[in-house]
Design a protein around this motif. Structure first.
Motif, PDB file in Angstrom:
ATOM      1  N   PRO A 268      -3.298   7.355  -9.062  1.00 23.33           N
ATOM      2  CA  PRO A 268      -3.353   8.815  -9.036  1.00 23.33           C
ATOM      3  C   PRO A 268      -3.101   9.427  -7.660  1.00 23.33           C
ATOM      4  O   PRO A 268      -3.145  10.638  -7.513  1.00 23.33           O
ATOM      5  N   GLY A 269      -2.886   8.639  -6.632  1.00 25.54           N
ATOM      6  CA  GLY A 269      -2.601   9.184  -5.317  1.00 25.54           C
ATOM      7  C   GLY A 269      -3.842   9.429  -4.481  1.00 25.54           C
ATOM      8  O   GLY A 269      -4.972   9.290  -4.946  1.00 25.54           O
ATOM      9  N   THR A 270      -3.626   9.787  -3.227  1.00 27.13           N
ATOM     10  CA  THR A 270      -4.732  10.048  -2.314  1.00 27.13           C
ATOM     11  C   THR A 270      -5.242  11.468  -2.511  1.00 27.13           C
ATOM     12  O   THR A 270      -4.509  12.352  -2.969  1.00 27.13           O
ATOM     13  N   PRO A 271      -6.492  11.741  -2.177  1.00 26.85           N
ATOM     14  CA  PRO A 271      -7.052  13.081  -2.398  1.00 26.85           C
ATOM     15  C   PRO A 271      -6.289  14.196  -1.696  1.00 26.85           C
ATOM     16  O   PRO A 271      -6.199  15.319  -2.221  1.00 26.85           O
TER      17      PRO A 271
ATOM     18  N   VAL B  79       0.295   1.739   1.148  1.00 28.77           N
ATOM     19  CA  VAL B  79       0.891   1.030   0.016  1.00 28.77           C
ATOM     20  C   VAL B  79       2.085   1.813  -0.536  1.00 28.77           C
ATOM     21  O   VAL B  79       3.129   1.230  -0.864  1.00 28.77           O
ATOM     22  N   ASP B  80       1.952   3.129  -0.629  1.00 27.99           N
ATOM     23  CA  ASP B  80       3.065   3.963  -1.091  1.00 27.99           C
ATOM     24  C   ASP B  80       4.284   3.780  -0.197  1.00 27.99           C
ATOM     25  O   ASP B  80       5.417   3.657  -0.671  1.00 27.99           O
ATOM     26  N   VAL B  81       4.046   3.790   1.103  1.00 29.86           N
ATOM     27  CA  VAL B  81       5.138   3.659   2.070  1.00 29.86           C
ATOM     28  C   VAL B  81       5.765   2.274   1.969  1.00 29.86           C
ATOM     29  O   VAL B  81       6.994   2.128   2.023  1.00 29.86           O
TER      30      VAL B  81
ATOM     31  N   SER C 262       8.369   7.463 -10.508  1.00 26.48           N
ATOM     32  CA  SER C 262       7.907   7.127  -9.174  1.00 26.48           C
ATOM     33  C   SER C 262       8.538   5.825  -8.733  1.00 26.48           C
ATOM     34  O   SER C 262       8.764   4.921  -9.542  1.00 26.48           O
ATOM     35  N   ILE C 263       8.817   5.729  -7.435  1.00 24.14           N
ATOM     36  CA  ILE C 263       9.356   4.488  -6.891  1.00 24.14           C
ATOM     37  C   ILE C 263       8.338   3.363  -7.035  1.00 24.14           C
ATOM     38  O   ILE C 263       8.686   2.218  -7.311  1.00 24.14           O
ATOM     39  N   SER C 264       7.089   3.673  -6.874  1.00 22.83           N
ATOM     40  CA  SER C 264       6.027   2.667  -6.972  1.00 22.83           C
ATOM     41  C   SER C 264       5.824   2.234  -8.417  1.00 22.83           C
ATOM     42  O   SER C 264       5.987   3.026  -9.345  1.00 22.83           O
TER      43      SER C 264
ATOM     44  N   HIS D 270       8.647  -2.316 -11.125  1.00 23.78           N
ATOM     45  CA  HIS D 270       8.430  -2.807  -9.771  1.00 23.78           C
ATOM     46  C   HIS D 270       9.297  -1.981  -8.831  1.00 23.78           C
ATOM     47  O   HIS D 270      10.235  -1.293  -9.268  1.00 23.78           O
ATOM     48  N   ALA D 271       8.975  -2.015  -7.559  1.00 23.54           N
ATOM     49  CA  ALA D 271       9.622  -1.103  -6.611  1.00 23.54           C
ATOM     50  C   ALA D 271      11.104  -1.402  -6.423  1.00 23.54           C
ATOM     51  O   ALA D 271      11.907  -0.488  -6.243  1.00 23.54           O
TER      52      ALA D 271
END
Length: 381
Positions: A55-58, A65-67, A299-301, A343-344
């Protein structure tokens, strides 16, 4: 563009049986070939992508990890949606909301200059490839932030806008989206939007457009246009997909179509990588290899099939069923990604699969991103 990443929080539960069923199907998949040596030198562009794991960072900033996922992807550039998607969430504040979204991504790029590069012109795509960075192309998936003021196109262009999608699924001031039964086509104001985009060198995207809107916009534009993420209606006759007549018109005017990953690749069942290839190959047959690419609308991730994700995804699919975006009878267990490409580094896998089916390296490089890069160069300079 999906609203899944925005609407997923707070949704109702589904049982653990859904996770078990999905995992059982995924375990039975035969892994596709993954390695394609020319990938390291190729330009790879996702014409409709996102960054970050759900869900992503607040605070909405990308995590380490996203990067890492973005770097692992090997993508040269991603067209990133920074404006509304046509669900009428934006009213008079559409302009201000979009400006804030742009400012947020300016901060993201500034925080990770070793990974991201904002793309403003064609030379920046080559620079991103040369410096092993991921280019970020600012795009809108609906023209509501413009309101009735064409000068806002100039303003947004100055802020980095390079791709403007005219409509989402519903009707707006520009024209009819693909879910409007009247299919009334492009408005007079919409023709003015296209003319201003041509003048300002903003690339016009017709994804989600009604078929008449799509035909009329292709004819109205003096520059090549995109249909950045769609499927082929000849293979899955759904409103969200594009008919062969429109695909041919697009190609005849120099444009490029991007094939998406969503359930619209099939009229029933969960699409997989082979369905994507089926649509890519049909588009090549209709348009020619110089006019086809990929716009994942993902999403790429990779997505982790956690209980929280399944709860959220089930409610999202129900919403799509309720508003008619998904046809009646489609399963709420569908996902908007391709499970065997979860997968990415999926673009290299797609390339390897195309190669195994006899497509030449030169053709594959065009599909991965070379065709998009060409059109972007023609429009942006």
């Amino acid at each position: 563009m999906p609203t899944l990443r925005i609407d997923r929080r707070g949704f109702l539960a589904v049982g653990a049986a859904a996770i078990a069923a999905w995992n059982t199907r995924a375990a039975a998949l035969s892994p596709p070939p993954t390695d394609w040596a020319p990938y390291v030198r190729s330009i790879a562009i996702d014409a409709a992508g996102m960054f970050g794991r759900w869900p992503g960072t607040p605070d909405g900033m990308l995590s380490d990890v996203d990067v890492a996922d973005a770097r692992e992807s090997g993508l040269t550039a991603v067209v990133l949606t920074l404006a509304p998607n046509g669900r009428f969430r934006f009213g008079a504040d559409a302009f201000e909301t979009t400006v804030r979204n742009i400012a947020h991504w300016e901060r993201q790029i500034a925080a990770r200059p070793d990974t991201f590069l904002r793309i403003d012109r064609a030379d920046d795509i080559a620079r991103a490839r040369r410096e092993n960075k991921v280019g970020v192309i600012y795009g809108f998936q609906e023209s509501s932030p413009i309101g009735e003021d064409l000068d806002r196109i100039d303003t947004f262009h100055a802020l980095g806008l390079r791709v403007l999608q005219l409509t989402h699924n519903r009707r707006n001031l520009v024209g009819d989206g693909c879910m409007e039964p009247g299919d009334a086509g492009l408005s007079a104001f919409g023709r003015g939007v296209i003319e201003r985009c041509n003048t300002r060198r903003v690339l016009v995207d017709l994804a989600h457009g009604g078929r008449r809107t799509t035909r009329e916009a292709i004819a109205a534009s003096k520059a090549p246009v995109l249909i950045g993420h769609t499927g082929c209606a000849a293979l899955a006759d759904l409103p969200r997909n594009t008919a062969d007549a429109e695909l041919r018109a697009l190609a005849e005017r120099g444009g490029v179509v991007g094939i998406l990953f969503w359930p619209f690749l099939r009229v029933d069942g969960q699409p997989m990588a082979n369905d994507l290839l089926w649509h890519l190959e049909h588009a090549i047959d209709v348009c020619g290899e110089d006019h086809v690419g990929i716009g994942s609308d993902n999403s790429i991730s990779p997505v982790a099939m956690t209980p929280e994700f399944v709860k959220d995804n089930t409610e999202f699919m129900q919403m799509l069923l309720d508003d008619g975006t998904l046809a009646p009878g489609r399963s709420t267990e569908l996902v908007t990604f391709l499970p065997d490409l979860n997968h990415a580094r999926r673009y290299e896998t797609i390339a390897a699969m195309l190669s195994s089916r006899g497509h030449s390296d030169a053709r594959i490089e065009k599909i991965l991103g070379g065709n998009f890069a060409r059109v972007m160069g023609e429009v942006w300079g």
